[in-house]
Design an enzyme around this catalytic site. Structure first.
Site, PDB file in Angstrom:
ATOM      1  N   LEU A 118      -8.569   6.410  -1.034  1.00 31.62           N
ATOM      2  CA  LEU A 118      -7.884   7.671  -0.742  1.00 31.62           C
ATOM      3  C   LEU A 118      -6.390   7.541  -1.066  1.00 31.62           C
ATOM      4  O   LEU A 118      -5.759   8.476  -1.577  1.00 31.62           O
ATOM      5  CB  LEU A 118      -8.095   8.041   0.730  1.00 31.62           C
ATOM      6  CG  LEU A 118      -9.548   8.409   1.075  1.00 31.62           C
ATOM      7  CD1 LEU A 118      -9.759   8.424   2.588  1.00 31.62           C
ATOM      8  CD2 LEU A 118      -9.932   9.772   0.487  1.00 31.62           C
ATOM      9  N   VAL A 131     -13.002   0.387   2.759  1.00 29.26           N
ATOM     10  CA  VAL A 131     -12.636   0.649   1.360  1.00 29.26           C
ATOM     11  C   VAL A 131     -12.005   2.024   1.238  1.00 29.26           C
ATOM     12  O   VAL A 131     -11.079   2.251   0.470  1.00 29.26           O
ATOM     13  CB  VAL A 131     -13.887   0.583   0.452  1.00 29.26           C
ATOM     14  CG1 VAL A 131     -13.512   0.976  -0.964  1.00 29.26           C
ATOM     15  CG2 VAL A 131     -14.473  -0.816   0.495  1.00 29.26           C
ATOM     16  N   CYS A 132     -12.533   2.933   2.005  1.00 30.57           N
ATOM     17  CA  CYS A 132     -12.154   4.325   1.892  1.00 30.57           C
ATOM     18  C   CYS A 132     -10.630   4.521   1.852  1.00 30.57           C
ATOM     19  O   CYS A 132     -10.113   5.184   0.957  1.00 30.57           O
ATOM     20  CB  CYS A 132     -12.771   5.133   3.032  1.00 30.57           C
ATOM     21  SG  CYS A 132     -14.545   4.910   3.150  1.00 30.57           S
ATOM     22  N   PRO A 133      -9.888   3.955   2.773  1.00 24.86           N
ATOM     23  CA  PRO A 133      -8.463   4.257   2.740  1.00 24.86           C
ATOM     24  C   PRO A 133      -7.793   3.777   1.448  1.00 24.86           C
ATOM     25  O   PRO A 133      -6.882   4.434   0.946  1.00 24.86           O
ATOM     26  CB  PRO A 133      -7.895   3.513   3.946  1.00 24.86           C
ATOM     27  CG  PRO A 133      -9.020   2.876   4.653  1.00 24.86           C
ATOM     28  CD  PRO A 133     -10.272   3.126   3.924  1.00 24.86           C
TER      29      PRO A 133
END
Lengths: 188, 188, 188, 188, 188, 188, 188, 188, 188, 188
Positions: D52, D47-49
């Site tokens: 970001l 999920v992070c990317p």
């Protein structure tokens, strides 16, 4: 450890009073005057307005005696104003209402009901030195009596003004007082 | 933490009452009845007898209401008897006097004056479950009022007997009461 | 120690909800359903009603998603009812208001403002197991957004229903999700 | 005790930012500017990317608003650089990444997951005085929304710039605000 | 209190190893085999890959000797995989890498650098009973030597297999050993 | 808490060295020079003399590198001298032996075997600032290797003399070193 | 708290004795026999051998009296053997030497010199019940006297064997003893 | 912690000595001289007089050596005088008796028998600096030997007067001493 | 906390009594009888013998009244016997003397003089239940009066035998007593 | 810890004395004179008046001897006056009565009966330096004897006036005293 004779503790609260913007009241503001702290459980409830109205009828006289009156509940000053705006009985009252949502005053005077978050039906009379002289608490459902409160404040003021005299039971303004002396010991 | 609503603590005291031998009174003896604990500073002093006499005049009525009365000071039961024997005002009184020379009751109710060894001028009304319902303290020199005390006990008894009703400010026996309900919120 | 992933603590509060008598809500009542705790500072104030109205517009949809809504402030249920009775915006709201004058909920969720006695403008989403999944707090003067709240609850419900999938940033219902796997490590 | 309104704690971390050598960032470096701390669990994950990247699209606008952005995970600055070098999505990002392998920032903001060693998916907005004004955390699998974050920062900046005004729910730049006053109490 | 002769403490870590899905390794998994814990500061850095490569060249031999190898840093298993995917030197390595982002192993073995969050350049050899038999730490910038490590493990295995014999300084496999006895005391 | 990078603690010990009267050595005496503390279990035993002899062969070289050597056991200086007088191997050694019968050094370096009163087979290299840079411990029965020790000291001296360079695994004097830089991150 | 009359504490030490392999001695081994613990500062030193030799001359007689002798210093059993092998005086001794490098015995008997790590010049005589009956300590440089020690042990054995008799000052074997009785009180 | 080498503690006691009035003795009075503290259990008992008499025969010699003698028991000075007046053996003694009914001296020197209130049969020799140099205790029923005591005091005085020399076992005045040096280590 | 009415504590002491061998007395031995503990400072001193003699003259009468007498000082039983043997006054006494050199009794009764080690001139009368009923202490130099002691013991025995009666001031055997009753309160 | 020889503690009490107004007495008021503190249980009781009367008969003599008398009970000064006014026996008394309703004096002298709140029947004689010299307590029902008290005070005054002399048992004014000296030891 006793309540009577103890000095009131530090506090700071926001007040609502008819015809004024919100303002802060602290223990310093009450120095030099007699003060009544009149606790009640909650805005918008039942016995409270009758007690507050009963006290309201004595407010002019109490002011003339140099006594300031503060009604206190754990509601906010916003709630106090809203009650004042919408209740006929409360709308007539001229004295200040303190918002004690922090519970500071209720805890200071030892009248926060455990597990409830509301104050007792409690009255405290504080003299110009910040010392508590008279107190009274009644259980839920039992209304206080502003007449009797006024009688006791008068007696306390009389005693403060007349060192060496004391007021007997049920003393009313103008009645006789007693002057204790060695010779009276065991003679009354 | 609050006094009102708390149960009285254990105690045991020797009592003097007119026409009886000395007897012991404990917290268990008062269970099942209403009780008034009427503290005063000392035997043979000044305001006290007027207050005790004032209360004495209500004793018959209080008994008929199922209320027992206990006068309490830090004197012994010997001293209470001696005062009763030698004072005209006190000699007429029919209720019991408790000897609190151990300071147990004065400490239990939080009315022992620091550094003095005498009790405050304090009244506590205890219901048949041993729960404190009403209290009052006045400073030295200000006498209490047995009339007002009686009025409040009647209100407390009424409220106990009539769940769902509450007594407004300065309510007197027979006057109207209030019945709180959701619809009344914000309407008084 | 982290808030997200922790289970809500015990509480008991009296609620006001349009068309009902006052009733109690406890942590047990919310088990098995999604719940939103929507804290705001005080009845009768300014930003709060716009936020409460904004949330009110989503209430039907949230209910259809199996989500219950509780507005919470440190006012009493009496005050909540009075506000509901007198404010047009608030009068339309159908969800429950909890009276937190004991500060239990505000402390449980860590949103009682120090030295003020009022709650933050904070939202918590609790899943059917009583676990906090989403939270948000904004400073005084910054209103929240019920649209975004609804979006996040949908994503949380989707993730709970579809183990092995995750919702990317700004995901809206119906959009694509991701399925993490060893091969994806370092590849997104 | 509340997070909102508290000042950020001391920290020191090594940062990676595209086009610069590694550099240190401390709490002192962020004084005088708005800052976003954007926590995410781990480099090279899922999920992070997307979050970001979503935030990356607002970076130019945030900079023009005087807001600095710091992405934070418990990875080292070495790992941050390696991710930036090898991921297309991450390689485009211009804001700084802080290496929090000491867990200082994650603990300072209360978002270190117990028994895992990774940070929550948490956002904090800090004003130029170092005071936290806005926060948000979502559970694993639920992506945040940079649009809504930007909306809230604008509102917080507006409120800071216009004392006496507040932004209602779901306020967007240019929309009307409210000016609280005694007369408005109970009137919205 | 001494390290040598102490039993390793409990741990649980997620491992990356070429050709496998992520898997958990705990202290129980290493029981019954010799194990090397080979700590290094960080993925994607400088001396580390030369040491890891040097050790990699002995891995087949160590396996044939019944010795398992675990490289450990405070990076995550995600980071370990990403490094393995992108570095030629690291990509060839067949032994497992443990993710110690919780710092459990680094603290267990006493090699977490204060105020840095990275492990020392430290090697520990653990026997099949979980007892640490050999250790070595070098400062930043000084690479270890897999040759010497292998020599010492062989000696330790020899001593375990041949009670009553000891290996002299710089002993190499096949060289003579010593058999201590009373008569040798003071004679070497 | 880590050993590497920590400063040595205070100590004071009586030393025996060939050709000198007994003399005291303290932590202050070693300041400004490199030092090797070479612990071994006991005078008159078995592996020890081979290790001490192996180290003796490097003593001239170590001195020329500015490194002082101290052999340490929990025997007294009297015992050290007696061993030197009576053992051929030991009698040739030119470096100092410290009497640690007080266990100060063994405890300072954490190598006193619990319940035995003898030191581990442990080596510590201390730099001219009194900071421990290299350490090694082997179990009973496994001899150390003075060759490898010398290699590591040379690397540590090289690194101290050439800031910005590091020595790869198994580096030997004259071999190439590495110069870490941002661009190398993830590239080795 | 007194030493005389107290039971010896637990200990375990490795012993060297001429003509035997090393063996363990514990407090249990000495039960049922008389024992002399003869502490001295260090192997290979000056006064000690004269005292040990002086005691050696009585060893046969002491053994015939059922008394075992243990010489104790903080040296190891290895050192004791080496001294025995190399010193003419010590080489003749037949009794056991205990290695107290753990300082257990020296601490048990309270004779470890502060800040030195060596034992006092102290003698303790323990009876078959493990109770200390006689003790003596002299300062550094003052040798003890095995003759006098033997005299006192004989007296202690006599007293143990003859309840009701006591040995006067400077009593020698065969001399008269005293039998205390009420009538003797004040008569000697 | 060791007794030998420690300085005597503060004390104050009343003394009886033949031909003098009662007088006080404190730790200050003994400074600058050698002193013998000769403890015994009780006046009017059995072994004690023989030991006191034995010591009495050396008193003149001890005085000529600059040594003062103090007999000590837990009896009072009154009792000491009465014993002196009535016992032939005791009546001849010229040295001082200290009354230790407060148990100060017995506790200071650690010789008070637990649960008895009497002192051990213990001797302490204190040098002119107040430091204990020699001690001895024998069990009940075993008399001491003033001859041996005198021998040891002479040795201690010799050592103090001749730094660098030590007295071997059973040394008598005039006999040879030893001069320790490096070369003697391991040679005696 | 008060002494009068408290039970005596545990003790064990060795006694001397004319015509008997030494014997032990404990708190259990005195149960069921009246006992007098007659403390005095020291054997062989001045006022003491006159007091002991004065008490001796009442011993026969006290025994006939069922009262046992114990003289107590911090001297030993040896000293008591010696005094009895050598003093004409003391030699006539028939009651027991307890040796309190352990200070147990003096401490139990609170009469050990601080910093002296001697008992006060104190008398305690203990009833058959082990309860202290009468006590008296005089300063150094003021002798007690056995006549008055006997008078008080008779009164205490009378009161114990005649519940409901009390002995007035200076009551002598046979004189009138008082019987307290309610009617007497305040009448004497 | 002993009572005799200790200095009286601080106190302050209100006194009643015939022919005077109430006045305060503190520990400072009694400095420089001899004082008798004569405790009794309660006003208006039974034995007390006979003891107080008995003491009253000696009051003139005691005053002439420079001794002040204070009767003390836990009653108030009001009660003391009332008793004096109404009891024939008490009405004749000329010495002061202290009101100890605070229990300060009773606790100071250790004579407050546990669980009763009344003082023991206890007498204390205090010298002009405030030091307690004589004390006596009798159990309930046993009256004291003013004659004997006077005798002891005379003896104490004699001893204070004649250093070096002591009064034997049952000494009466004018009788012979003793002069202790070394020669008398063991001779009486």
């Amino acid at each position: 450890m006793g309540i009577i004779g103890s000095t009131i503790k530090l506090f700071k609260a926001t007040a609502f009073q008819a015809g004024k913007d919100f303002f802060e009241v602290t223990n310093e503001d009450i120095a030099g005057k007699w003060a009544v702290f009149f606790f009640y459980p909650a805005d918008f409830t039942f016995v409270c307005p009758t007690e507050l109205e009963d006290l309201g009828e004595k407010y002019a006289m109490l002011q003339s005696m140099g006594v300031e009156v503060y009604a206190v509940s754990t509601d906010t000053h916003f709630s106090h104003k809203a009650w004042h705006d919408t209740s006929e009985k409360i709308g007539k009252l001229q004295y200040a209402f303190l918002g004690d949502q922090m519970h500071t005053l209720s805890n200071n005077f030892g009248v926060l009901r455990d597990g409830v978050g509301l104050a007792d039906r409690a009255t405290f009379v504080v003299d110009p030195d910040g010392v508590i002289q008279i107190m009274e608490i009644t259980c839920e459902g039992v209304g206080r009596n502003a007449n009797e409160l006024t009688r006791k404040i008068k007696a306390a003021q009389y005693v403060r003004a007349h060192p060496g005299e004391v007021c007997p039971a049920a003393w009313e303004e103008g009645a006789e007082t007693l002057a204790p002396s060695l010779d009276l010991v065991g003679k009354i």
